[in-house]
Design a protein around this motif. Structure first.
Motif: not given
Length: 131
Positions: A105-108, A122-126
């Motif tokens: 999870f990066l940020r909301a 909602l931002e995610y890094r994979a």
């Protein structure tokens, strides 16, 4: 790998019975016509994340939940369920051609858009490696 990851993530979210019953749409890009609430994978970007012996990509995705409510906490249970589901995505995705090395999870970002419309991003890094 970015396109495959997007497809896998959307399918994983849509396969959750509780989420599917709570949301009117789980789609890629904002739906043209869907009653609130809905969830869309609205953006992604990828960069090289290869190693000496494996092709890899770092993919960043943004999910946007659109809903209606005067109380900012009204859909906190739904938001928590979305976060749990994303973070429980299985690492092994060999059918899609990759394995998830990490998912973070990066940020909301939450905003009110007038007339009791709300949006949560909602931002995610994979980090992915070719299978």
């Amino acid at each position: 790998m970015e396109t495959a990851f997007r497809a896998v993530l959307l399918a994983w979210l849509a396969a959750d019975v509780a989420l599917a019953s709570a949301l009117n749409a789980i789609v890629e890009e904002a739906p043209l016509r869907a009653a609130l609430p809905w969830l869309a994978l609205t953006a992604s970007a990828s960069t090289d994340w290869s190693t000496k012996d494996a092709t890899g990509r770092e993919v960043r995705v943004a999910l946007e939940l659109n809903y209606r409510g005067d109380d900012p906490l009204a859909d906190s249970g739904l938001i928590a369920a979305i976060e749990r589901r994303v973070e429980s995505l299985p690492a092994e995705q060999s059918a899609a051609g990759f394995r998830i090395a990490s998912l973070l999870f990066l940020r909301a970002r939450a905003e009110q858009r007038g007339e009791a419309l709300r949006a949560l991003r909602l931002e995610y890094r994979a980090r992915l490696l070719a299978a």
